[in-house]
Design an enzyme around this catalytic site. Structure first.
Site, short mmCIF file in Angstrom:
data_model
loop_
_atom_site.label_atom_id
_atom_site.label_comp_id
_atom_site.label_asym_id
_atom_site.label_seq_id
_atom_site.Cartn_x
_atom_site.Cartn_y
_atom_site.Cartn_z
N THR A 1 27.51 29.44 101.24
CA THR A 1 26.81 30.65 101.65
C THR A 1 26.33 31.38 100.41
O THR A 1 27.03 31.44 99.40
CB THR A 1 27.75 31.56 102.46
OG1 THR A 1 28.03 30.94 103.71
CG2 THR A 1 27.14 32.93 102.72
N VAL B 1 27.53 32.25 115.60
CA VAL B 1 26.99 33.15 114.59
C VAL B 1 28.16 33.71 113.79
O VAL B 1 29.14 34.19 114.36
CB VAL B 1 26.19 34.31 115.23
CG1 VAL B 1 25.74 35.30 114.16
CG2 VAL B 1 24.99 33.76 116.00
N ASP C 1 29.43 35.85 109.96
CA ASP C 1 29.33 37.22 109.45
C ASP C 1 28.07 37.48 108.66
O ASP C 1 27.67 38.64 108.49
CB ASP C 1 30.55 37.54 108.57
CG ASP C 1 30.56 36.69 107.29
OD1 ASP C 1 30.42 35.45 107.42
OD2 ASP C 1 30.73 37.25 106.20
N GLY D 1 32.86 33.30 103.15
CA GLY D 1 34.19 32.86 103.53
C GLY D 1 34.29 32.60 105.02
O GLY D 1 33.32 32.19 105.67
N GLY E 1 33.85 33.47 108.36
CA GLY E 1 33.00 34.49 108.95
C GLY E 1 33.65 35.29 110.06
O GLY E 1 33.47 36.51 110.15
#
Length: 377
Positions: A237, A266, A268, A289, A291
């Protein structure tokens, strides 16, 4: 009357000599462009509560997870990570040097990371359980708390730019799925087919995640693989935080999610207050990390609240959330958090996190290995 020997002189002189020898190490870096690797002494527990650096105008991260190890990382791989982070910082630096704002700087930096297949955002995004790609991104402006996000997009080349369009051209904060893809295309953003995101590395990770796990007691295969790609070295990410000449803050985050995630999941990264947050006077933060835990813990917004209402500095606030609170909810990761004075915090409760930063003097520093995450503060 005999003169007594002044025995205290020797130890005092010894201390003065040691201090004088150490002074050059504390001198500030000069102006001009440099690129440092950030190698420092091994991290101590207390260092994680201190700033990672000062006089920072832009920082980026490339994910958290199992640490890259200096002794086992191929030099070409190390160079690829460092170059990828540095290229993103250079893109943001061009914006800031030309008088651009912090929002444009973080968008430019994240776009470079989205175009680099080494990271899990844009090209190089991980696969869902049905072998597709669904991407999430968000961006936030600290001056007025404006924000935009997209979730589950499947054909936008640069989701962070789609998120900015949502912020600036709609009355909404988040668009998802086909509607978000169509909105981005109508507004002129480049579109791609799903095979654009494909890389052999991510395909292999999906196959590994789907492979039957071995029952250590019986030595037999059991149903279900590793599921979320927990064995990945770095999740990939990406994110960026910046402060511009007007001391306005901004943050952005982009991701392909988790390997073998459920279609429609979905995390974070597109959630304001979880994966991304920016508020003038407190913090610009981008997280990476687990989420679900960062959502449940309202990670980035909580950092801001600790600063605003708890009187914390950015380093102690970020440390408390990422290292003190989120692991108790069952997840780990990291965050880059920048205040309006240029103080950068980069704590992580995961084993490792890759990140880099740009100082006011133009220095670019990249940090990959655990022995590079001590404080400069």
């Amino acid at each position: 009357m005999p003169v007594r020997p002044r025995l205290w002189i020797v130890p005092v002189l010894t201390v003065l000599v040691a201090v004088a020898a150490a002074l050059p190490a504390f001198s500030r870096a000069g102006s001009g462009e440099t690129h440092r690797t950030g190698a420092v002494a091994p991290t101590k527990a207390a260092d994680a509560r201190r700033p990672a650096a000062r006089d920072v105008v832009l920082a980026v991260h490339g994910g958290a997870g199992t640490a890259l190890r200096r002794e086992t990382t191929d030099p070409r791989k190390e160079k690829a990570y460092r170059d990828g982070l540095a290229d993103a910082l250079k893109a943001g630096r061009r914006v800031l040097r030309d008088g651009g704002d912090s929002v444009t700087a973080v968008e430019a930096a994240v776009r470079v990371l989205e175009d680099n297949e080494l990271f899990n955002a844009g090209r190089g995004a991980v696969f869902t359980e049905d072998a597709g790609h669904e991407l999430d991104a968000s961006i936030m402006r600290g001056s007025d708390l404006a924000a935009g996000a997209v979730a589950g997009v499947r054909s936008v080349r640069n989701p962070v730019s789609a998120a900015r369009l949502v912020m600036e051209k709609t009355k909404h904060v988040m668009l998802a799925g086909e509607g978000a893809d169509d909105f981005a295309a109508r507004n002129g953003l480049p579109t791609v087919t799903q095979d654009y995101y494909w890389t052999q590395r991510r395909w292999d990770e999906l196959m590994k995640a789907k492979a039957p796990a071995k029952d250590p007691r019986a030595g037999k295969a059991t149903k279900g693989g590793k599921g979320t790609g927990a064995a990945e070295e770095i999740t990939g990410t990406v994110g960026a935080v910046a402060v511009d000449r007007d001391r306005d803050l901004a943050a952005a985050t982009s991701t392909g999610g988790m390997t073998n995630k459920m279609a429609g999941r979905v995390g974070d990264s597109p959630v304001v207050g979880a994966g991304t947050y920016a508020k003038n006077g407190t913090v610009a933060a981008s997280a990476t990390g687990h989420g679900e835990v960062f959502i449940r813990g309202a990670a980035t917004a909580t950092i801001s609240h600790l600063i605003e209402f708890g009187g914390r500095d950015v380093a102690s606030a970020a440390y408390e959330v990422v290292v003190g609170r989120l692991p108790r909810l069952g997840g780990r990761g990291g965050v880059i958090a920048l205040d309006h004075e240029g103080t950068l915090a980069a704590p992580h409760s995961s084993e490792g996190m890759v990140y880099g930063y740009l100082t006011e003097d133009g220095d670019i520093v990249t940090r990959l290995f655990p022995d590079e995450t001590s404080s400069d503060g």
